[in-house]
Design an enzyme around this catalytic site. Structure first.
Site, PDB file in Angstrom:
ATOM      1  N   GLU A   1      35.785  45.221  51.161  1.00 23.41           N
ATOM      2  CA  GLU A   1      36.323  45.874  52.359  1.00 23.41           C
ATOM      3  C   GLU A   1      35.390  46.977  52.842  1.00 23.41           C
ATOM      4  OE1 GLU A   1      40.086  46.671  50.377  1.00 23.41           O
ATOM      5  OE2 GLU A   1      41.111  45.476  51.882  1.00 23.41           O
TER       6      GLU A   1
ATOM      7  N   ALA B   1      38.700  49.077  44.413  1.00 25.76           N
ATOM      8  CA  ALA B   1      39.350  50.372  44.187  1.00 25.76           C
ATOM      9  C   ALA B   1      39.527  50.535  42.679  1.00 25.76           C
ATOM     10  CB  ALA B   1      40.693  50.397  44.895  1.00 25.76           C
TER      11      ALA B   1
ATOM     12  N   GLU C   1      42.579  40.859  44.800  1.00 22.18           N
ATOM     13  CA  GLU C   1      43.782  41.667  44.589  1.00 22.18           C
ATOM     14  C   GLU C   1      44.965  40.822  44.148  1.00 22.18           C
ATOM     15  OE1 GLU C   1      41.665  41.982  47.169  1.00 22.18           O
ATOM     16  OE2 GLU C   1      41.387  44.088  47.667  1.00 22.18           O
TER      17      GLU C   1
ATOM     18  N   GLY D   1      38.307  46.330  47.307  1.00 21.32           N
ATOM     19  CA  GLY D   1      37.887  47.442  48.159  1.00 21.32           C
ATOM     20  C   GLY D   1      36.376  47.491  48.341  1.00 21.32           C
TER      21      GLY D   1
HETATM   22  C1  HXC Z   1      38.421  50.227  37.448  1.00 21.53           C
HETATM   23  C2  HXC Z   1      36.843  48.714  36.721  1.00 21.53           C
HETATM   24  C3  HXC Z   1      36.997  47.943  37.899  1.00 21.53           C
HETATM   25  C4  HXC Z   1      37.933  48.419  38.879  1.00 21.53           C
HETATM   26  C5  HXC Z   1      35.525  46.976  36.654  1.00 21.53           C
HETATM   27  N1  HXC Z   1      35.924  48.087  36.000  1.00 21.53           N
HETATM   28  N2  HXC Z   1      36.165  46.877  37.829  1.00 21.53           N
HETATM   29  N3  HXC Z   1      37.557  49.853  36.506  1.00 21.53           N
HETATM   30  N4  HXC Z   1      38.619  49.558  38.590  1.00 21.53           N
HETATM   31  N5  HXC Z   1      38.116  47.787  40.036  1.00 21.53           N
HETATM   32  C6  HXC Z   1      35.466  48.553  34.677  1.00 21.53           C
HETATM   33  C7  HXC Z   1      36.044  47.729  33.551  1.00 21.53           C
HETATM   34  O1  HXC Z   1      37.342  48.153  33.256  1.00 21.53           O
HETATM   35  C8  HXC Z   1      35.052  48.017  32.463  1.00 21.53           C
HETATM   36  O2  HXC Z   1      35.325  49.283  31.931  1.00 21.53           O
HETATM   37  C9  HXC Z   1      33.724  48.127  33.203  1.00 21.53           C
HETATM   38  O3  HXC Z   1      34.056  48.397  34.573  1.00 21.53           O
HETATM   39  C10 HXC Z   1      32.931  46.834  33.163  1.00 21.53           C
HETATM   40  O4  HXC Z   1      33.754  45.782  33.629  1.00 21.53           O
HETATM   41  P1  HXC Z   1      33.946  44.402  32.837  1.00 21.53           P
HETATM   42  O5  HXC Z   1      35.196  43.780  33.333  1.00 21.53           O
HETATM   43  O6  HXC Z   1      33.816  44.610  31.374  1.00 21.53           O
HETATM   44  O7  HXC Z   1      32.668  43.592  33.350  1.00 21.53           O
HETATM   45  P2  HXC Z   1      32.499  42.013  33.511  1.00 21.53           P
HETATM   46  O8  HXC Z   1      33.114  41.300  32.347  1.00 21.53           O
HETATM   47  O9  HXC Z   1      31.067  41.803  33.799  1.00 21.53           O
HETATM   48  O10 HXC Z   1      33.370  41.611  34.810  1.00 21.53           O
HETATM   49  C11 HXC Z   1      33.010  42.072  36.060  1.00 21.53           C
HETATM   50  C12 HXC Z   1      34.185  41.860  37.079  1.00 21.53           C
HETATM   51  C13 HXC Z   1      35.471  42.517  36.475  1.00 21.53           C
HETATM   52  C14 HXC Z   1      34.400  40.387  37.310  1.00 21.53           C
HETATM   53  C15 HXC Z   1      33.755  42.523  38.375  1.00 21.53           C
HETATM   54  O11 HXC Z   1      35.152  43.864  36.078  1.00 21.53           O
HETATM   55  C16 HXC Z   1      36.619  42.565  37.428  1.00 21.53           C
HETATM   56  O12 HXC Z   1      37.290  41.546  37.648  1.00 21.53           O
HETATM   57  N6  HXC Z   1      36.906  43.738  37.996  1.00 21.53           N
HETATM   58  C17 HXC Z   1      38.064  43.967  38.813  1.00 21.53           C
HETATM   59  C18 HXC Z   1      37.894  43.354  40.162  1.00 21.53           C
HETATM   60  C19 HXC Z   1      39.121  43.569  41.035  1.00 21.53           C
HETATM   61  O13 HXC Z   1      40.226  43.077  40.715  1.00 21.53           O
HETATM   62  N7  HXC Z   1      38.951  44.299  42.137  1.00 21.53           N
HETATM   63  C20 HXC Z   1      40.014  44.596  43.052  1.00 21.53           C
HETATM   64  C21 HXC Z   1      40.630  45.907  42.708  1.00 21.53           C
HETATM   65  S1  HXC Z   1      42.017  46.226  43.745  1.00 21.53           S
HETATM   66  P3  HXC Z   1      35.479  49.530  30.338  1.00 21.53           P
HETATM   67  O14 HXC Z   1      35.900  50.963  30.252  1.00 21.53           O
HETATM   68  O15 HXC Z   1      36.451  48.558  29.849  1.00 21.53           O
HETATM   69  O16 HXC Z   1      34.071  49.284  29.834  1.00 21.53           O
HETATM   70  C22 HXC Z   1      41.370  46.784  45.185  1.00 21.53           C
HETATM   71  C23 HXC Z   1      42.368  47.113  46.230  1.00 21.53           C
HETATM   72  C24 HXC Z   1      41.776  47.843  47.373  1.00 21.53           C
HETATM   73  O17 HXC Z   1      40.207  46.916  45.351  1.00 21.53           O
HETATM   74  C25 HXC Z   1      42.895  48.421  48.154  1.00 21.53           C
HETATM   75  C26 HXC Z   1      42.511  49.248  49.313  1.00 21.53           C
HETATM   76  C27 HXC Z   1      41.555  50.304  49.159  1.00 21.53           C
END
Ligand code: HXC
Length: 258
Positions: free
Chosen positions: A112, A65, A132, A109
């Site tokens: 999911e 998400a 998460e 997400g």
């Molecule tokens: C918003 C995101 C994002 C996310 C990545 N980006 N994941 N933006 N929401 N979930 C953005 C980053 O901010 C960044 O933007 C760009 O995408 C590239 O990501 P990087 O982190 O620079 O890439 P990398 O170093 O290769 O790392 C990849 C990654 C990391 C390991 C996937 O991006 C990451 O950990 N993402 C978050 C994963 C996460 O926690 N997901 C769960 C979310 S909560 P900028 O602008 O800085 O370039 C969830 C809850 C669901 O999903 C609930 C119910 C629906």
């Protein structure tokens, strides 16, 4: 209305939806999820389409998400809007089969969403996870529930409590994905699988999907009874007559989808 965050294409009888926010690793924003629901409905309503494929980019199916959109919301914001689950579950109401083609990250997400599809074919680069916990929350769209049913309590608990990722090989061993293919061949392989499904009798495909899904929602004896009723009903269709006649006559069936 055109789409901004997804691509919708038709490849013969297969409808392909590609999540298309590559700079944000396909983070699943509200706009994207609304467009996804619209794209799914468009393909569901198209009689020429027999199977759907949902995919992302080489680097990410979806990294979860959209954290930037979520971070400042209050409890009342998310409670009143039933954030985000109500909108996300749309895909589970699609009656045609939906195959997830996953390369790269399928996190939070994103994992999911892949699990809400009917089955997952993974590239050897795929990485699944429910991270998460590392950002101070828990899965909110079935991650603790569907993942547990796919891979069992031990691995699901490990992933949800540590936030670690599972690679494609582990995901296949654990039963999260049905097959793993080389990344360069992912779309060709998935389209072949989807074409094969789209060539089957459409009502039979829908009934088989409905019946497998019933296994998750009821007891074994009720599920078996449900399956038997559907099985009996197939004998009222032209496609059952055609399929069995074609076998006996040693030819390919020509299903009429009726
Ligand atoms: C918003 C995101 C994002 C996310 C990545 N980006 N994941 N933006 N929401 N979930 C953005 C980053 O901010 C960044 O933007 C760009 O995408 C590239 O990501 P990087 O982190 O620079 O890439 P990398 O170093 O290769 O790392 C990849 C990654 C990391 C390991 C996937 O991006 C990451 O950990 N993402 C978050 C994963 C996460 O926690 N997901 C769960 C979310 S909560 P900028 O602008 O800085 O370039 C969830 C809850 C669901 O999903 C609930 C119910 C629906």
């Amino acid at each position: 209305m055109p789409y901004e965050t997804i691509l919708v294409e038709r490849r013969g009888k297969v409808g392909v939806i590609t999540l298309n926010r590559p700079k944000a690793l396909n983070a699943l924003s509200s706009v994207l999820m609304d467009e996804l629901a619209r794209g799914l409905d468009e393909l569901e309503a198209d009689d020429a389409i027999g199977c759907l494929v949902l995919t992302g980019s080489e680097k990410a199916f979806a990294a979860g998400a959209d954290i930037k959109e979520m971070q400042d919301k209050s409890y009342m914001d998310v409670y009143k809007a039933d954030f985000i689950t109500a909108r996300w579950e749309h895909i589970t109401r699609i009656r045609k089969p939906v195959v997830a083609a996953v390369a790269g990250y399928a996190l939070g997400g994103g994992c999911e969403l892949a699990m809400m599809c009917d089955f997952i074919i993974a590239a050897d680069t795929a990485k699944f996870g429910q991270p998460e916990i590392t950002i101070g929350t828990i899965p909110g769209s079935g991650g603790t529930q569907r993942l547990t049913r796919f891979v069992g309590k031990s691995k699901a608990m490990d992933m949800c409590l540590t936030g670690r990722m599972m690679d494609a090989q582990e995901a296949e061993r654990a039963g999260l994905v049905s097959r793993v293919v080389p990344a360069a061949e992912l779309m060709d392989e998935v389209i072949k699988v989807a074409e094969r499904i789209a060539d089957m009798s459409r009502p039979m495909v829908m009934m088989a999907k409905e019946s497998v899904n019933r296994a998750y929602e009821t007891t074994l004896s009720e599920g078996v009874r449900f399956e038997r009723r559907l099985f009996h009903s197939t004998f009222a269709t032209e496609d059952q007559k055609e399929g069995m006649a074609a076998f006996v006559e040693k030819r390919q069936p020509a299903f009429k989808h009726s």
